[in-house]
Design a protein around this motif. Structure first.
Motif, PDB file in Angstrom:
ATOM      1  N   PRO A 149      -5.949   4.999  21.176  1.00 22.26           N
ATOM      2  CA  PRO A 149      -7.081   4.063  21.212  1.00 22.26           C
ATOM      3  C   PRO A 149      -6.640   2.603  21.209  1.00 22.26           C
ATOM      4  O   PRO A 149      -7.381   1.732  21.649  1.00 22.26           O
ATOM      5  CB  PRO A 149      -7.876   4.397  19.944  1.00 22.26           C
ATOM      6  N   GLY A 170     -14.988   8.297  19.812  1.00 23.91           N
ATOM      7  CA  GLY A 170     -14.474   7.098  19.184  1.00 23.91           C
ATOM      8  C   GLY A 170     -15.201   5.863  19.619  1.00 23.91           C
ATOM      9  O   GLY A 170     -16.199   5.924  20.329  1.00 23.91           O
ATOM     10  N   THR A 171     -14.673   4.753  19.154  1.00 24.66           N
ATOM     11  CA  THR A 171     -15.331   3.488  19.423  1.00 24.66           C
ATOM     12  C   THR A 171     -14.503   2.617  20.356  1.00 24.66           C
ATOM     13  O   THR A 171     -14.807   1.463  20.558  1.00 24.66           O
ATOM     14  CB  THR A 171     -15.562   2.738  18.103  1.00 24.66           C
ATOM     15  N   ALA A 172     -13.434   3.180  20.917  1.00 24.68           N
ATOM     16  CA  ALA A 172     -12.558   2.380  21.770  1.00 24.68           C
ATOM     17  C   ALA A 172     -13.238   2.068  23.105  1.00 24.68           C
ATOM     18  O   ALA A 172     -14.117   2.787  23.563  1.00 24.68           O
ATOM     19  CB  ALA A 172     -11.251   3.116  22.020  1.00 24.68           C
ATOM     20  N   ALA A 176     -18.554  -0.139  19.956  1.00 20.28           N
ATOM     21  CA  ALA A 176     -19.076   0.816  18.993  1.00 20.28           C
ATOM     22  C   ALA A 176     -20.325   1.473  19.574  1.00 20.28           C
ATOM     23  O   ALA A 176     -21.410   0.923  19.526  1.00 20.28           O
ATOM     24  CB  ALA A 176     -19.399   0.116  17.681  1.00 20.28           C
ATOM     25  N   THR A 188     -18.461   2.425  11.478  1.00 18.87           N
ATOM     26  CA  THR A 188     -17.284   1.601  11.232  1.00 18.87           C
ATOM     27  C   THR A 188     -16.145   2.422  10.657  1.00 18.87           C
ATOM     28  O   THR A 188     -15.305   1.920   9.956  1.00 18.87           O
ATOM     29  CB  THR A 188     -17.620   0.461  10.254  1.00 18.87           C
ATOM     30  N   VAL A 191     -11.462   4.947  14.422  1.00 17.95           N
ATOM     31  CA  VAL A 191     -11.651   4.420  15.762  1.00 17.95           C
ATOM     32  C   VAL A 191     -11.644   5.552  16.786  1.00 17.95           C
ATOM     33  O   VAL A 191     -12.216   5.443  17.852  1.00 17.95           O
ATOM     34  CB  VAL A 191     -10.584   3.351  16.079  1.00 17.95           C
ATOM     35  N   SER A 192     -11.041   6.667  16.411  1.00 21.26           N
ATOM     36  CA  SER A 192     -10.930   7.771  17.359  1.00 21.26           C
ATOM     37  C   SER A 192     -10.676   9.074  16.603  1.00 21.26           C
ATOM     38  O   SER A 192      -9.866   9.112  15.681  1.00 21.26           O
ATOM     39  CB  SER A 192      -9.773   7.483  18.324  1.00 21.26           C
ATOM     40  N   VAL A 211     -16.651  10.390  13.399  1.00 21.69           N
ATOM     41  CA  VAL A 211     -16.618   8.941  13.630  1.00 21.69           C
ATOM     42  C   VAL A 211     -17.810   8.288  12.926  1.00 21.69           C
ATOM     43  O   VAL A 211     -17.676   7.245  12.278  1.00 21.69           O
ATOM     44  CB  VAL A 211     -16.619   8.626  15.137  1.00 21.69           C
ATOM     45  N   ASP A 233      -7.368   5.710  12.350  1.00 18.04           N
ATOM     46  CA  ASP A 233      -8.214   4.825  11.551  1.00 18.04           C
ATOM     47  C   ASP A 233      -8.504   3.524  12.293  1.00 18.04           C
ATOM     48  O   ASP A 233      -8.018   3.290  13.396  1.00 18.04           O
ATOM     49  CB  ASP A 233      -7.602   4.575  10.179  1.00 18.04           C
ATOM     50  N   ARG A 234      -9.320   2.675  11.647  1.00 21.68           N
ATOM     51  CA  ARG A 234      -9.819   1.472  12.318  1.00 21.68           C
ATOM     52  C   ARG A 234      -8.712   0.547  12.782  1.00 21.68           C
ATOM     53  O   ARG A 234      -8.861  -0.164  13.770  1.00 21.68           O
ATOM     54  CB  ARG A 234     -10.738   0.698  11.370  1.00 21.68           C
ATOM     55  N   GLY A 236      -6.023   1.377  13.943  1.00 19.65           N
ATOM     56  CA  GLY A 236      -5.309   1.963  15.061  1.00 19.65           C
ATOM     57  C   GLY A 236      -3.851   2.217  14.769  1.00 19.65           C
ATOM     58  O   GLY A 236      -3.076   2.539  15.663  1.00 19.65           O
TER      59      GLY A 236
END
Lengths: 252, 158
Positions: A149, A170-172, A176, A188, A191-192, A211, A233-234, A236
């Motif tokens: 990510p 994920g949020t990549a 978001a 939040t 991330v993946s 997520v 995790d956030r 990355g």
């Protein structure tokens, strides 16, 4: 090896089959996915989901496929403690159905079952990074790269999968796009999340719910029998391996 | 063949840097505790043991057989780290850790760094990868990116 790629549901769908496969079977696979798109797409004003949301179609009058999928959405909400929810408030505050998070994986799983029914023993059906895989005895496992990510043109790892499903949420890249159903705000948490297991429907739902869940996603995933996961995790920079997904580092 | 060998030695060096990212003030070579950790760095031919103990300045070109390459032994402040790469027929087929620290902090770092090493090694050989799973894969741009490249490689190559 035959390879086919079509653009359906807003993403590339690629099918790779080891050995012979009837052209009519390939047509059936893609036709089935296009049908699901027509019935469920929230981007099509004439889809049944859009009409249900517009109040011009009752859920009870929908295609059996739609009613079945909506039943699965309810089951998903229960299985994820509410972190997967297809009924979310729209921009105007009214609840709207958006079963996309379940329908994609479910449609691809159905297509995979159809391929198997038609005699295909080794295939990889990949819809925008969520996939079902089958290997006949004697065939090597499929090698599935897990996107990094932090660097989407690179890979975190490569998994060898013979039979099963791989899904990543994920949020990549797109920002978001997973909402925490309890706050209505973008999640939040990790991330993946990549989930590997027997069913793509559930691998995809579990990845999305993990997520959305954020803190504690690792522990929750660890309690799902039959499914393994990789949680990034956030920042990355930290990946947690749930259930022994990563290749063993000191042996092969 | 020579190019790929040079490239992978550079990768080993790069990854050792990555693994050493959280290095404390203690320098390399301080093997935390036990005496016999790791193996001599450099190219290790499987038939003949490695003559090379230099820091891989002039690696020998591989000849297409099976070759094993050891990274240098490093210490990241938590313990010794060494990686090894297997090459077969000019293709990198595996990356393993010969030594890695055992504490929880390092395990977490390594659970990221070692797969990342595999990535660096393997993504130049996308023919070895059948599919990619990723959160970004749903974007339109992805069509032009990784999955498309891999699909194209398989369309053309098989």
């Amino acid at each position: 090896m035959g390879t086919w790629v079509e653009h359906i549901m807003g993403m590339p769908v690629s099918l790779r089959v080891r050995g012979p496969v009837a052209p009519s079977t390939v047509d059936e696979v893609f036709a089935g996915l296009r049908l699901v798109d027509r019935l469920f797409s929230t981007y099509r004003p004439d889809s049944q989901i859009s009409r249900v949301n517009a109040g011009t179609l009752r859920l009870g009058d929908c295609d059996p496929l739609v009613r079945h999928a909506m039943g699965l959405c309810e089951e998903a909400r229960e299985r994820t403690g509410g972190y997967f929810d297809a009924l979310l408030p729209g921009p105007d505050g009214r609840p709207r159905w958006d079963p996309s998070g379940l329908v994609k994986g479910w449609a691809v799983e159905r297509a995979g079952a159809l391929l198997a029914d038609r005699g295909a023993t080794g295939f990889c059906l990949n819809a925008g990074g969520d996939m079902v895989l089958r290997s006949a005895p004697g065939q090597p496992p499929w090698r599935v790269g897990v996107e990094d990510p932090a660097a989407p043109d690179g890979l975190l790892t490569v998994l060898a999968v013979r039979d099963g499903a791989v899904a990543t949420s994920g949020t990549a890249r797109r920002g978001a796009h997973i909402l925490d159903p309890f706050t209505g705000r973008p999640a939040t948490g990790p991330v993946s999340v990549t989930v590997v297991g027997p069913s793509l429907t559930w691998a995809d739902v579990y990845a999305t719910a993990a997520v959305a869940r954020g803190t504690g996603a690792d522990r929750w995933l660890a309690g799902l029998p039959g499914y393994r996961a990789l949680v990034v995790d956030r920042t990355g920079t930290r990946a947690t391996d749930v259930g022994g997904l990563l290749p063993t580092q000191n042996s092969r | 063949m020579r190019r790929i060998t040079l490239a992978l030695v550079a990768t080993v060096a790069g990854v050792v840097l990555l693994l050493s990212y959280k290095t404390s003030l203690s320098g390399p070579g301080t093997n935390a505790g036990s005496g016999q950790v790791g193996a001599p760095p450099g190219i290790v031919r499987q038939a003949t043991p490695a003559p090379s103990t230099s820091d891989s300045a002039a690696p020998r070109p591989a000849t297409g057989g099976d070759v094993t390459v050891n990274g240098s032994l490093q210490d990241n402040g938590f313990g010794p780290i060494q990686v090894q790469i297997q090459v077969s027929g000019g293709k990198i087929v595996d990356v393993v850790a010969l030594a890695q620290p055992a504490d929880g902090h390092s395990r977490r770092i390594n659970s990221y760094a070692l797969p990342r090493l595999r990535q660096e090694v393997l993504d130049a050989q996308s023919a070895h990868i059948d599919a990619v799973s990723g959160a970004t894969a749903t974007s339109e741009a992805y069509v032009k990116s990784l999955q498309a490249a891999i699909d194209a490689a398989h369309l053309g190559g098989h």
